[in-house]
Design a protein around this motif. Structure first.
Motif, PDB file in Angstrom:
ATOM      1  N   ARG A   1       0.830  -1.246  -0.213  1.00 55.51           N
ATOM      2  CA  ARG A   1       0.069   0.003  -0.104  1.00 55.51           C
ATOM      3  C   ARG A   1       0.990   1.007   0.066  1.00 55.51           C
ATOM      4  O   ARG A   1       0.421   2.135  -0.700  1.00 55.51           O
ATOM      5  N   THR A   2       1.854   1.200   0.816  1.00 54.56           N
ATOM      6  CA  THR A   2       2.821   2.409   0.994  1.00 54.56           C
ATOM      7  C   THR A   2       4.202   2.110   0.806  1.00 54.56           C
ATOM      8  O   THR A   2       4.751   1.719   1.872  1.00 54.56           O
ATOM      9  N   PHE A   3       4.603   2.163  -0.393  1.00 56.34           N
ATOM     10  CA  PHE A   3       6.017   1.814  -0.605  1.00 56.34           C
ATOM     11  C   PHE A   3       6.960   2.707  -0.096  1.00 56.34           C
ATOM     12  O   PHE A   3       8.062   2.433   0.261  1.00 56.34           O
ATOM     13  N   SER A   4       6.685   3.905   0.085  1.00 61.28           N
ATOM     14  CA  SER A   4       7.425   4.981   0.702  1.00 61.28           C
ATOM     15  C   SER A   4       8.112   4.631   2.074  1.00 61.28           C
ATOM     16  O   SER A   4       8.828   5.325   2.496  1.00 61.28           O
ATOM     17  N   GLY A   5       7.539   3.767   2.964  1.00 67.75           N
ATOM     18  CA  GLY A   5       8.208   3.395   4.132  1.00 67.75           C
ATOM     19  C   GLY A   5       9.108   2.293   4.028  1.00 67.75           C
ATOM     20  O   GLY A   5       9.499   1.870   5.110  1.00 67.75           O
ATOM     21  N   TYR A   6       9.548   2.170   2.943  1.00 68.52           N
ATOM     22  CA  TYR A   6      10.603   0.877   2.711  1.00 68.52           C
ATOM     23  C   TYR A   6      11.914   1.537   2.148  1.00 68.52           C
ATOM     24  O   TYR A   6      11.755   2.429   1.190  1.00 68.52           O
ATOM     25  N   ALA A   7      12.951   1.296   2.673  1.00 67.63           N
ATOM     26  CA  ALA A   7      14.439   1.340   1.932  1.00 67.63           C
ATOM     27  C   ALA A   7      14.521   0.284   1.116  1.00 67.63           C
ATOM     28  O   ALA A   7      13.739  -0.946   1.440  1.00 67.63           O
ATOM     29  N   VAL A   8      15.059   0.349  -0.045  1.00 68.63           N
ATOM     30  CA  VAL A   8      15.320  -0.529  -1.073  1.00 68.63           C
ATOM     31  C   VAL A   8      16.793  -0.669  -1.610  1.00 68.63           C
ATOM     32  O   VAL A   8      17.195   0.496  -1.760  1.00 68.63           O
ATOM     33  N   ALA A   9      17.107  -1.764  -1.979  1.00 69.76           N
ATOM     34  CA  ALA A   9      18.431  -2.250  -2.418  1.00 69.76           C
ATOM     35  C   ALA A   9      18.297  -2.993  -3.598  1.00 69.76           C
ATOM     36  O   ALA A   9      17.333  -3.800  -3.916  1.00 69.76           O
TER      37      ALA A   9
ATOM     38  N   ALA B   1      23.614  -1.555  -4.939  1.00 63.39           N
ATOM     39  CA  ALA B   1      22.997   0.109  -4.774  1.00 63.39           C
ATOM     40  C   ALA B   1      21.929   0.027  -4.070  1.00 63.39           C
ATOM     41  O   ALA B   1      21.024  -0.733  -3.679  1.00 63.39           O
ATOM     42  N   ALA B   2      21.639   1.127  -3.172  1.00 64.51           N
ATOM     43  CA  ALA B   2      20.299   1.099  -2.195  1.00 64.51           C
ATOM     44  C   ALA B   2      19.862   2.573  -2.229  1.00 64.51           C
ATOM     45  O   ALA B   2      20.722   3.617  -2.510  1.00 64.51           O
TER      46      ALA B   2
ATOM     47  N   TYR C   1      26.109   3.411  -3.444  1.00 67.75           N
ATOM     48  CA  TYR C   1      26.465   2.384  -4.398  1.00 67.75           C
ATOM     49  C   TYR C   1      27.929   1.441  -3.974  1.00 67.75           C
ATOM     50  O   TYR C   1      28.735   2.027  -3.218  1.00 67.75           O
ATOM     51  N   ALA C   2      27.873   0.371  -4.490  1.00 67.66           N
ATOM     52  CA  ALA C   2      29.094  -0.289  -4.484  1.00 67.66           C
ATOM     53  C   ALA C   2      30.235   0.399  -5.326  1.00 67.66           C
ATOM     54  O   ALA C   2      29.947   1.054  -6.429  1.00 67.66           O
ATOM     55  N   ASP C   3      31.458   0.179  -4.711  1.00 63.15           N
ATOM     56  CA  ASP C   3      32.554   1.189  -5.461  1.00 63.15           C
ATOM     57  C   ASP C   3      32.604   0.732  -7.040  1.00 63.15           C
ATOM     58  O   ASP C   3      32.884   1.633  -7.773  1.00 63.15           O
TER      59      ASP C   3
ATOM     60  N   PHE D   1      26.000   3.174 -12.526  1.00 64.98           N
ATOM     61  CA  PHE D   1      24.872   2.822 -12.132  1.00 64.98           C
ATOM     62  C   PHE D   1      23.980   3.889 -11.285  1.00 64.98           C
ATOM     63  O   PHE D   1      24.548   4.594 -10.489  1.00 64.98           O
ATOM     64  N   SER D   2      22.680   4.231 -11.421  1.00 62.76           N
ATOM     65  CA  SER D   2      21.999   4.943 -10.692  1.00 62.76           C
ATOM     66  C   SER D   2      20.808   4.547 -10.302  1.00 62.76           C
ATOM     67  O   SER D   2      20.105   3.878 -11.014  1.00 62.76           O
ATOM     68  N   ILE D   3      20.571   4.774  -9.028  1.00 59.42           N
ATOM     69  CA  ILE D   3      19.111   4.187  -8.349  1.00 59.42           C
ATOM     70  C   ILE D   3      18.152   5.271  -8.236  1.00 59.42           C
ATOM     71  O   ILE D   3      18.449   6.542  -7.651  1.00 59.42           O
TER      72      ILE D   3
END
Length: 124
Positions: free
Chosen positions: A27-35, A49-50, A60-62, A68-70
């Motif tokens: 319902r509310t994806f904004s409550g989650y951090a994503v990687a 990346a996260a 980002y991993a080195d 890459f861009s998240i």
């Protein structure tokens, strides 16, 4: 319960770009951090990346920095991974993962929800 579905993988040549998407059924994806993580054959799954829930913070991993861009669109419940200048060593199954909370973390164990993965193959 959060279900994640990745898409956008495929076979490309070195130097090409791909954009992966991770769509969440919540319902509310904004409550989650994503990687994003990836796993190459015979190797352990590794952090890519996260992004925080508000998009205010990314990591980002080195090996991915500068290529890459998240990003995320909470209105669409979707997180993206733009991958440029792809290399053969980027070949892997890419997974998105989510954890409830505002900030990201790198360890796999911090993420409770996982997608099924999408294959990215980069030919030389």
């Amino acid at each position: 319960q959060v279900q994640l579905v990745e898409s956008g993988g495929g076979l490309v040549q070195a130097g090409d770009s791909l954009r992966l998407s991770c769509a969440a059924s919540v319902r509310t994806f904004s409550g989650y951090a994503v990687a994003w993580f990836r796993q190459a054959p015979g190797k352990e799954r590794e952090f890519v990346a996260a992004i925080s829930w508000s998009s205010g913070s990314t990591d980002y991993a080195d090996a991915m920095k500068g290529r890459f861009s998240i990003s995320r669109d909470n209105a669409k419940n979707t997180v993206y991974l733009q991958m440029n200048s792809l290399k053969p060593e980027d070949t892997a199954v890419y997974y998105c993962a989510a954890r409830y909370g505002s900030t990201w973390n790198r360890p796999l164990a911090e993420y409770r929800y996982w997608g099924q993965g999408t294959q990215v193959t980069v030919s030389s």
